[in-house]
Scaffold this motif. Structure first.
Motif, PDB file in Angstrom:
ATOM      1  N   ARG A 220       0.848  -1.179   0.000  1.00 30.79           N
ATOM      2  CA  ARG A 220       0.000   0.000   0.000  1.00 30.79           C
ATOM      3  C   ARG A 220       0.890   1.238   0.000  1.00 30.79           C
ATOM      4  O   ARG A 220       2.059   1.178   0.395  1.00 30.79           O
ATOM      5  N   ALA A 221       0.326   2.360  -0.447  1.00 30.23           N
ATOM      6  CA  ALA A 221       1.087   3.607  -0.424  1.00 30.23           C
ATOM      7  C   ALA A 221       1.529   3.916   1.005  1.00 30.23           C
ATOM      8  O   ALA A 221       0.740   3.831   1.952  1.00 30.23           O
ATOM      9  N   GLY A 222       2.805   4.226   1.181  1.00 32.54           N
ATOM     10  CA  GLY A 222       3.366   4.493   2.501  1.00 32.54           C
ATOM     11  C   GLY A 222       4.127   3.324   3.073  1.00 32.54           C
ATOM     12  O   GLY A 222       4.850   3.481   4.067  1.00 32.54           O
ATOM     13  N   ASP A 223       3.984   2.128   2.481  1.00 26.39           N
ATOM     14  CA  ASP A 223       4.754   0.959   2.936  1.00 26.39           C
ATOM     15  C   ASP A 223       6.209   1.077   2.492  1.00 26.39           C
ATOM     16  O   ASP A 223       6.532   1.717   1.488  1.00 26.39           O
ATOM     17  N   ALA A 224       7.095   0.393   3.226  1.00 32.17           N
ATOM     18  CA  ALA A 224       8.510   0.301   2.855  1.00 32.17           C
ATOM     19  C   ALA A 224       8.724  -0.967   2.034  1.00 32.17           C
ATOM     20  O   ALA A 224       8.263  -2.054   2.414  1.00 32.17           O
ATOM     21  N   VAL A 225       9.415  -0.819   0.924  1.00 34.06           N
ATOM     22  CA  VAL A 225       9.757  -1.954   0.066  1.00 34.06           C
ATOM     23  C   VAL A 225      11.249  -2.233   0.214  1.00 34.06           C
ATOM     24  O   VAL A 225      12.079  -1.333   0.017  1.00 34.06           O
ATOM     25  N   VAL A 241      10.278   3.876   0.617  1.00 36.00           N
ATOM     26  CA  VAL A 241       8.907   4.065   1.104  1.00 36.00           C
ATOM     27  C   VAL A 241       8.047   4.536  -0.067  1.00 36.00           C
ATOM     28  O   VAL A 241       8.317   5.564  -0.679  1.00 36.00           O
ATOM     29  N   THR A 242       7.014   3.782  -0.377  1.00 34.58           N
ATOM     30  CA  THR A 242       6.199   4.077  -1.551  1.00 34.58           C
ATOM     31  C   THR A 242       5.315   5.304  -1.325  1.00 34.58           C
ATOM     32  O   THR A 242       5.000   5.673  -0.187  1.00 34.58           O
ATOM     33  N   SER A 243       4.917   5.909  -2.431  1.00 37.95           N
ATOM     34  CA  SER A 243       3.931   6.988  -2.398  1.00 37.95           C
ATOM     35  C   SER A 243       2.771   6.595  -3.308  1.00 37.95           C
ATOM     36  O   SER A 243       2.888   5.657  -4.108  1.00 37.95           O
ATOM     37  N   ALA A 244       1.658   7.322  -3.190  1.00 42.95           N
ATOM     38  CA  ALA A 244       0.480   6.994  -3.990  1.00 42.95           C
ATOM     39  C   ALA A 244       0.628   7.519  -5.409  1.00 42.95           C
ATOM     40  O   ALA A 244       1.184   8.593  -5.643  1.00 42.95           O
ATOM     41  N   SER A 245       0.130   6.743  -6.348  1.00 41.98           N
ATOM     42  CA  SER A 245       0.106   7.172  -7.742  1.00 41.98           C
ATOM     43  C   SER A 245      -0.794   8.392  -7.902  1.00 41.98           C
ATOM     44  O   SER A 245      -1.834   8.507  -7.248  1.00 41.98           O
ATOM     45  N   ARG A 246      -0.415   9.318  -8.769  1.00 45.46           N
ATOM     46  CA  ARG A 246      -1.232  10.502  -9.012  1.00 45.46           C
ATOM     47  C   ARG A 246      -2.540  10.145  -9.701  1.00 45.46           C
ATOM     48  O   ARG A 246      -3.534  10.846  -9.539  1.00 45.46           O
ATOM     49  N   LYS A 250      -4.685   4.232  -4.872  1.00 45.43           N
ATOM     50  CA  LYS A 250      -4.528   2.877  -4.351  1.00 45.43           C
ATOM     51  C   LYS A 250      -3.254   2.198  -4.872  1.00 45.43           C
ATOM     52  O   LYS A 250      -2.867   1.147  -4.354  1.00 45.43           O
ATOM     53  N   ILE A 251      -2.636   2.770  -5.897  1.00 45.13           N
ATOM     54  CA  ILE A 251      -1.462   2.142  -6.498  1.00 45.13           C
ATOM     55  C   ILE A 251      -0.191   2.731  -5.896  1.00 45.13           C
ATOM     56  O   ILE A 251       0.009   3.950  -5.947  1.00 45.13           O
ATOM     57  N   PRO A 252       0.675   1.901  -5.294  1.00 40.81           N
ATOM     58  CA  PRO A 252       1.922   2.402  -4.709  1.00 40.81           C
ATOM     59  C   PRO A 252       2.979   2.631  -5.803  1.00 40.81           C
ATOM     60  O   PRO A 252       3.059   1.873  -6.777  1.00 40.81           O
ATOM     61  N   MET A 253       3.770   3.668  -5.613  1.00 36.05           N
ATOM     62  CA  MET A 253       4.824   4.003  -6.574  1.00 36.05           C
ATOM     63  C   MET A 253       6.142   4.196  -5.834  1.00 36.05           C
ATOM     64  O   MET A 253       6.170   4.695  -4.705  1.00 36.05           O
ATOM     65  N   VAL A 254       7.249   3.833  -6.507  1.00 39.47           N
ATOM     66  CA  VAL A 254       8.573   4.097  -5.937  1.00 39.47           C
ATOM     67  C   VAL A 254       9.337   5.146  -6.738  1.00 39.47           C
ATOM     68  O   VAL A 254      10.424   5.568  -6.342  1.00 39.47           O
ATOM     69  N   GLY A 255       8.787   5.578  -7.879  1.00 42.84           N
ATOM     70  CA  GLY A 255       9.409   6.660  -8.652  1.00 42.84           C
ATOM     71  C   GLY A 255      10.595   6.234  -9.477  1.00 42.84           C
ATOM     72  O   GLY A 255      11.609   6.948  -9.530  1.00 42.84           O
ATOM     73  N   VAL A 256      10.471   5.075 -10.133  1.00 45.91           N
ATOM     74  CA  VAL A 256      11.532   4.623 -11.035  1.00 45.91           C
ATOM     75  C   VAL A 256      10.899   4.095 -12.316  1.00 45.91           C
ATOM     76  O   VAL A 256       9.716   3.750 -12.347  1.00 45.91           O
ATOM     77  N   SER A 257      11.695   4.054 -13.376  1.00 46.56           N
ATOM     78  CA  SER A 257      11.308   3.299 -14.566  1.00 46.56           C
ATOM     79  C   SER A 257      12.252   2.119 -14.680  1.00 46.56           C
ATOM     80  O   SER A 257      13.432   2.202 -14.307  1.00 46.56           O
ATOM     81  N   LEU A 258      11.727   1.008 -15.166  1.00 45.05           N
ATOM     82  CA  LEU A 258      12.477  -0.256 -15.209  1.00 45.05           C
ATOM     83  C   LEU A 258      12.734  -0.686 -16.646  1.00 45.05           C
ATOM     84  O   LEU A 258      11.954  -0.380 -17.552  1.00 45.05           O
ATOM     85  N   ALA A 259      13.808  -1.399 -16.831  1.00 43.94           N
ATOM     86  CA  ALA A 259      14.142  -1.974 -18.137  1.00 43.94           C
ATOM     87  C   ALA A 259      14.903  -3.271 -17.891  1.00 43.94           C
ATOM     88  O   ALA A 259      15.216  -3.620 -16.743  1.00 43.94           O
ATOM     89  N   THR A 260      15.197  -3.974 -18.954  1.00 49.20           N
ATOM     90  CA  THR A 260      15.989  -5.202 -18.828  1.00 49.20           C
ATOM     91  C   THR A 260      17.465  -4.851 -18.806  1.00 49.20           C
ATOM     92  O   THR A 260      17.967  -4.129 -19.687  1.00 49.20           O
ATOM     93  N   GLY A 261      18.160  -5.303 -17.793  1.00 48.90           N
ATOM     94  CA  GLY A 261      19.602  -5.118 -17.689  1.00 48.90           C
ATOM     95  C   GLY A 261      20.319  -6.454 -17.780  1.00 48.90           C
ATOM     96  O   GLY A 261      19.685  -7.502 -17.996  1.00 48.90           O
ATOM     97  N   TYR A 262      21.634  -6.410 -17.589  1.00 46.83           N
ATOM     98  CA  TYR A 262      22.430  -7.629 -17.812  1.00 46.83           C
ATOM     99  C   TYR A 262      23.537  -7.732 -16.769  1.00 46.83           C
ATOM    100  O   TYR A 262      24.189  -6.739 -16.428  1.00 46.83           O
ATOM    101  N   ARG A 263      23.740  -8.965 -16.296  1.00 46.98           N
ATOM    102  CA  ARG A 263      24.818  -9.236 -15.358  1.00 46.98           C
ATOM    103  C   ARG A 263      25.828 -10.145 -16.021  1.00 46.98           C
ATOM    104  O   ARG A 263      25.479 -11.142 -16.649  1.00 46.98           O
TER     105      ARG A 263
END
Length: 384
Positions: A220-225, A241-246, A250-263
């Motif tokens: 939920r928004a406000g939870d720690a991930v 700590v997540t924030s609510a989507s604008r 009800k949707i938690p956000m962490v403020g990042v965009s994700l992509a496929t990376g490589y190790r």
């Protein structure tokens, strides 16, 4: 001679009258001379105005940019500081006798302006071109934003080039979810950084971008991930700590965009001049890494140049400025030029001493170069 005439000649004391233009003729001459002077003055002023307008137009900026052959850089050579341009640690490497040149286009800078005179010169001079400014630099972006995007394109190109080369050389590469960007001022700002590879979320291993998204949305928004990320090869434990989507509280956000990376195990760094940006050096950089780490020498003493974007799976994409890059490579002595297959149609009718090799993938390029080194007739190799 008559008597009156003689008398006048012999005995008169009157002063002879001086000869003059008739009054009417003298007046006409004076008017004509005055009109001619005014005409000459008007013509002189008009010519001066036209000259000033031409000069002004020649230097007034126009909404175009100029493309010309740029420099080439041998990626198998060393920097001015004496270090290899391509440095690999964690694997056995070799030096090379070959020349492998990335090619560039010299283009009007984002904060530079092209004058009418310069635009006309670029239009008429060989191997140069003039393009609409908005075709190169999108409107609405500041010079700093444009430069940042170009640098980011080069960074992505280098990362993808390494992955493609390692795979071609048989080195293990693992796909992982990666932090591609972090929102300034968002929940993850100063906690996560672009390039972080996400190993786990809340103690559960993740394999894909979708895995990370599902794990975050369980909160939920406000939870720690809690996350474990790999940063520069080192595992780090972080909490966001997540924030609510604008759009949906009800949707938690962490403020990042994700992509496929490589190790992968090796560390690869590039000493490409910082003034060179954009994605089109990917193919040559990938071949440079491959030549450095492959079990057998690919290039020998070949003199190769090329261009093309590259994806992590080795697919070669089209680029701009192909005419200028071919001209620059020939000027600097290349004998073989690697052309993205999609750009071959752009070279119809081009005259060059180089062998123009058509490539769709990194493996195509490797195969063609192996054959050319072995002496295979260039006509038997896919070419433009």
């Amino acid at each position: 001679m008559s008597a009156p005439d003689r008398a006048a000649a012999a005995g008169s004391t009157r002063r002879p009258t001086e000869w003059q233009w008739p009054r009417s003729l003298g007046s006409q001459h004076s008017l004509a001379e005055s009109g001619s002077g005014r005409y000459r003055m008007t013509a002189l002023i008009s010519a001066l105005v036209v000259l000033l307008l031409v000069i002004a137009m020649a230097f007034v900026p126009v909404p175009f940019v100029s493309w010309a052959p740029g420099r080439t850089v041998d990626v198998l050579a060393r920097t001015d500081q004496g270090r290899p341009i391509i440095q690999v640690s964690g694997l056995t490497t070799r030096s090379s006798r070959a020349d492998l040149r990335m090619t560039t286009v010299s283009v009007t800078t984002v904060d530079g302006r092209l004058s009418l005179f310069e635009a006309l010169a670029s239009y008429w001079l060989p191997n140069r071109d003039v393009l609409q400014r908005e075709a190169i630099y999108p409107s609405g972006q500041s010079p700093d934003e444009v430069r940042a995007a170009e640098v980011q394109s080069m960074d992505t190109s280098q990362r993808d080039a390494v992955v493609a080369a390692l795979r071609a050389a048989g080195q293990p590469v693992t796909e992982m979810p990666m932090i591609e960007a972090v929102t300034v001022g968002g929940p993850a700002y100063n906690t996560l950084v672009p390039g972080d590879l996400v190993e786990s979320v809340d103690g559960t291993d993740v394999q894909s971008v979708a895995d990370v998204q599902r794990a975050i949305r369980k909160h939920r928004a406000g939870d720690a991930v809690a996350m474990v990320v790999l940063r520069n090869g080192t595992a780090k434990n972080v909490q966001v700590v997540t924030s609510a989507s604008r759009t949906d509280p009800k949707i938690p956000m962490v403020g990042v965009s994700l992509a496929t990376g490589y190790r992968y195990s090796p560390t690869v760094t590039f000493g490409v001049p910082p003034s060179i940006t954009g994605p089109s050096a990917g193919l040559v950089l990938s071949l440079g890494v491959y030549e450095t780490i492959a079990s057998t020498d690919l290039l020998g003493d070949l003199n190769v140049a090329g261009t093309g974007e590259i994806s992590p799976d080795g697919t070669v994409g089209a680029i701009g400025g192909i005419h200028q890059k071919v001209a620059g490579a020939q000027r600097d002595g290349a004998r073989i030029f690697l052309v993205p297959a999609a750009n071959c149609q752009d070279l119809s009718g081009v005259s060059t001493r180089m062998t123009l090799v058509k490539v769709s993938t990194l493996k195509d390029a490797i195969s063609a170069l192996q054959k050319l080194r072995q002496g295979t007739d260039a006509k038997e190799i896919p070419h433009c």
